[in-house]
Design a protein around this motif. Sequence first.
Motif, PDB file in Angstrom:
ATOM      1  N   VAL A 145       1.026  -1.118  -0.009  1.00 21.93           N
ATOM      2  CA  VAL A 145       0.038   0.124  -0.098  1.00 21.93           C
ATOM      3  C   VAL A 145       0.798   1.322   0.100  1.00 21.93           C
ATOM      4  O   VAL A 145       1.713   1.127   0.901  1.00 21.93           O
TER       5      VAL A 145
ATOM      6  N   GLU B 232      -2.400  -2.392  -3.571  1.00 22.56           N
ATOM      7  CA  GLU B 232      -3.678  -1.788  -3.634  1.00 22.56           C
ATOM      8  C   GLU B 232      -3.588  -0.176  -3.379  1.00 22.56           C
ATOM      9  O   GLU B 232      -3.385   0.412  -2.492  1.00 22.56           O
TER      10      GLU B 232
ATOM     11  N   GLU C 207      -4.896   2.500  -4.150  1.00 21.06           N
ATOM     12  CA  GLU C 207      -5.792   3.720  -3.759  1.00 21.06           C
ATOM     13  C   GLU C 207      -6.496   3.117  -2.232  1.00 21.06           C
ATOM     14  O   GLU C 207      -7.412   3.718  -2.152  1.00 21.06           O
ATOM     15  N   ALA C 208      -5.757   2.371  -1.736  1.00 20.07           N
ATOM     16  CA  ALA C 208      -6.252   1.891  -0.293  1.00 20.07           C
ATOM     17  C   ALA C 208      -6.439   3.061   0.695  1.00 20.07           C
ATOM     18  O   ALA C 208      -7.319   3.186   1.338  1.00 20.07           O
TER      19      ALA C 208
ATOM     20  N   LEU D 255      -9.365   5.117   5.348  1.00 18.41           N
ATOM     21  CA  LEU D 255      -9.660   4.277   4.431  1.00 18.41           C
ATOM     22  C   LEU D 255     -10.862   4.188   4.295  1.00 18.41           C
ATOM     23  O   LEU D 255     -11.594   4.316   5.137  1.00 18.41           O
TER      24      LEU D 255
ATOM     25  N   ASP E 210     -14.747  -0.240   2.279  1.00 22.59           N
ATOM     26  CA  ASP E 210     -14.601  -1.536   1.550  1.00 22.59           C
ATOM     27  C   ASP E 210     -12.922  -1.620   1.727  1.00 22.59           C
ATOM     28  O   ASP E 210     -12.758  -3.107   1.630  1.00 22.59           O
ATOM     29  N   GLN E 211     -12.290  -0.838   1.694  1.00 22.74           N
ATOM     30  CA  GLN E 211     -10.634  -0.988   1.725  1.00 22.74           C
ATOM     31  C   GLN E 211     -10.462  -1.444   3.059  1.00 22.74           C
ATOM     32  O   GLN E 211      -9.567  -2.449   3.405  1.00 22.74           O
TER      33      GLN E 211
ATOM     34  N   HIS F  84     -11.422  -5.104   3.504  1.00 23.31           N
ATOM     35  CA  HIS F  84     -10.507  -5.939   2.638  1.00 23.31           C
ATOM     36  C   HIS F  84      -8.886  -6.000   3.258  1.00 23.31           C
ATOM     37  O   HIS F  84      -8.181  -7.008   3.110  1.00 23.31           O
TER      38      HIS F  84
END
Length: 206
Positions: free
Chosen positions: A74, A107, A109-110, A138, A141-142, A145
Amino acid sequence: MRPGWPTGEPCALCEAYPPEFDRAVAALDYIPPWTPLIARLKFHETPALARPLGRLLAQAVRARGPCSRYTVVVPAPLSAERHRERGYNQAGLLAREVACALGLACEPEALHKHQHTARMMSLQSDERALQIRGAFSLLPDQARHLKGRDVALVDDVMTTGATLNELTRTLHAAGVRSVQAWVLARTPPPRSGDAVTAADEGRWEA
């Protein structure tokens, strides 16, 4: 590398004032000839430099031992204003290269920087920490995840560690299990005899 640099063991100040992240790995020291090259990547619209520099970071991570535990990479985010100014996120480009080289997921765009901050280069360590507090988030949904995962947090340069500490707090608040900081370059710790405060130290690894 200058003589007398730490070689993996945290210094006494780091033990007394530990960083939020579990460990930091840096490929380079932020000294010439690397400083102008990193500046070209960061400020002078030379995104192609992310490939060779990202591969250097991947080599440094691989040299420190198995990295398969860190299943997702990330990048440190830019504010929307800074992203428009530069046209790209240099940490995002580095993260993609590192993830590709190591066979890890990325990821990009996390993390989001929802609070624009002034340039940090001229600020002291305490001012940096105050400036960056609460600046990241964040999306739900991130967060779901990444919950329970081991995350490698990528940035271009670590100076005081204030940004990486705040990003680590954000990830931990979302349920991330552990965070390593993987940085292209780190600002050298002071020479022996120089004045230093605990806030100016990070966990340096050669």
